[in-house]
Write an enzyme that holds these catalytic residues in place. Sequence first.
Site, PDB file in Angstrom:
ATOM      1  N   ASP A  67     115.826 -10.477  83.791  1.00 51.21           N
ATOM      2  CA  ASP A  67     115.260 -11.640  83.111  1.00 51.21           C
ATOM      3  C   ASP A  67     114.960 -11.366  81.641  1.00 51.21           C
ATOM      4  O   ASP A  67     115.005 -10.214  81.185  1.00 51.21           O
ATOM      5  CB  ASP A  67     113.985 -12.112  83.847  1.00 51.21           C
ATOM      6  CG  ASP A  67     113.058 -10.960  84.254  1.00 51.21           C
ATOM      7  OD1 ASP A  67     113.145  -9.880  83.648  1.00 51.21           O
ATOM      8  OD2 ASP A  67     112.260 -11.146  85.172  1.00 51.21           O
ATOM      9  N   ASN A 136     101.773 -12.939  92.209  1.00 52.76           N
ATOM     10  CA  ASN A 136     101.938 -14.148  93.025  1.00 52.76           C
ATOM     11  C   ASN A 136     103.183 -14.059  93.912  1.00 52.76           C
ATOM     12  O   ASN A 136     103.638 -15.062  94.442  1.00 52.76           O
ATOM     13  CB  ASN A 136     102.005 -15.387  92.125  1.00 52.76           C
ATOM     14  CG  ASN A 136     103.193 -15.344  91.174  1.00 52.76           C
ATOM     15  OD1 ASN A 136     103.963 -14.381  91.180  1.00 52.76           O
ATOM     16  ND2 ASN A 136     103.348 -16.368  90.356  1.00 52.76           N
ATOM     17  N   HIS A 138     106.245 -13.187  92.877  1.00 51.10           N
ATOM     18  CA  HIS A 138     107.530 -13.494  92.241  1.00 51.10           C
ATOM     19  C   HIS A 138     108.426 -12.261  92.175  1.00 51.10           C
ATOM     20  O   HIS A 138     107.957 -11.127  92.166  1.00 51.10           O
ATOM     21  CB  HIS A 138     107.348 -14.155  90.861  1.00 51.10           C
ATOM     22  CG  HIS A 138     106.914 -13.280  89.739  1.00 51.10           C
ATOM     23  ND1 HIS A 138     105.949 -13.679  88.823  1.00 51.10           N
ATOM     24  CD2 HIS A 138     107.310 -12.046  89.325  1.00 51.10           C
ATOM     25  CE1 HIS A 138     105.786 -12.732  87.921  1.00 51.10           C
ATOM     26  NE2 HIS A 138     106.592 -11.723  88.209  1.00 51.10           N
ATOM     27  N   GLU A 143     109.393 -17.845  90.427  1.00 56.17           N
ATOM     28  CA  GLU A 143     107.996 -18.113  90.768  1.00 56.17           C
ATOM     29  C   GLU A 143     107.902 -18.828  92.127  1.00 56.17           C
ATOM     30  O   GLU A 143     108.914 -19.320  92.640  1.00 56.17           O
ATOM     31  CB  GLU A 143     107.378 -18.997  89.679  1.00 56.17           C
ATOM     32  CG  GLU A 143     107.398 -18.385  88.273  1.00 56.17           C
ATOM     33  CD  GLU A 143     106.303 -17.328  88.062  1.00 56.17           C
ATOM     34  OE1 GLU A 143     105.874 -16.696  89.058  1.00 56.17           O
ATOM     35  OE2 GLU A 143     105.898 -17.135  86.899  1.00 56.17           O
TER      36      GLU A 143
HETATM   37  C1  GLP Z   1     107.198  -9.484  85.450  1.00 58.59           C
HETATM   38  C2  GLP Z   1     108.733  -9.387  85.493  1.00 58.59           C
HETATM   39  C3  GLP Z   1     109.204  -8.828  86.782  1.00 58.59           C
HETATM   40  C4  GLP Z   1     108.270  -7.682  87.132  1.00 58.59           C
HETATM   41  C5  GLP Z   1     106.939  -8.241  87.546  1.00 58.59           C
HETATM   42  C6  GLP Z   1     105.850  -7.207  87.683  1.00 58.59           C
HETATM   43  O1  GLP Z   1     106.701 -10.652  84.993  1.00 58.59           O
HETATM   44  N1  GLP Z   1     109.462 -10.590  85.223  1.00 58.59           N
HETATM   45  O2  GLP Z   1     110.550  -8.434  86.698  1.00 58.59           O
HETATM   46  O3  GLP Z   1     108.797  -6.940  88.187  1.00 58.59           O
HETATM   47  O4  GLP Z   1     106.556  -9.291  86.698  1.00 58.59           O
HETATM   48  O5  GLP Z   1     105.472  -6.718  86.440  1.00 58.59           O
HETATM   49  P1  GLP Z   1     104.553  -5.440  86.255  1.00 58.59           P
HETATM   50  O6  GLP Z   1     105.370  -4.287  86.680  1.00 58.59           O
HETATM   51  O7  GLP Z   1     104.229  -5.394  84.781  1.00 58.59           O
HETATM   52  O8  GLP Z   1     103.368  -5.647  87.116  1.00 58.59           O
END
Ligand code: GLP
Length: 242
Positions: A67, A136, A138, A143
């Site tokens: 992403d 959440n 995702h 989402e």
């Molecule tokens: C983000 C990214 C995801 C990631 C997730 C967890 O928003 N889009 O690809 O795996 O949320 O992020 P973090 O590792 O900073 O908790």
Amino acid sequence: MRINHFPTTVAAAHAVADRIAERLKAKPNLVLGLATGVTMEPVYERLVARHRAGEISFAGASSFNLDEYVGLPPSDPRSYRATMDSQLFDLVDIDKTRTFVPDGLAADPDAFARRYEAMIREAGGIDLQLLGIGRNGHIGFNEPGADFAARTRVVDLDASTLEANSAFFGGATPPTQAMTMGIGTILDSREIIVLATGAVKRDAVRAALTGPVSPDCPATALRNHPNVGWWLDAESGADVAA
Ligand code: GLP
């Protein structure tokens, strides 16, 4: 589905890096699906260290990131392109022309998204997809409510995601939209590794692994995939058995 428990965050992240290294040795032209986020930082650190020690080469590999924020140019250090460059791509021997990240500035995002899907297919599909999980539930930026069959597209981000990721923006609100691989795109990968660490992920991990399979928790879609491993530390995995 396999669930691997580790006593610490670092142990879980390093085990994931070592699994990726193993795959890379077995298949030097591996097609990787990559993720950003705090969770992945120790994974990339370990991969860089193992590359510097002469143990692994990315020279034949290619990669597709999950992403990117809409509106952030690659030159912005908070973009996922810049993050990947500074945490991994610029520090190993990967051919950067074969590292792909969705284009957050695409003039025609739908056309770009279709091209991204086509590029993944032309590369032979993703061999190994690395995934984190949002608080959440995702995956990528899919989402709650996202269709399990969705492909790469632009999405609106949830308020809870904007809040969680504001730390990367000095406390300010991040861009409110992103381009993300869809859950359908993710499920096409031949192998999926999910890394979730820390107490903030405990509820999401429990819902993903033991709750009803439903778009309310996008990560439950992974229960339909034949080759998924979950890599958890003591805090994130406290509610799920091996
Ligand atoms: C983000 C990214 C995801 C990631 C997730 C967890 O928003 N889009 O690809 O795996 O949320 O992020 P973090 O590792 O900073 O908790």
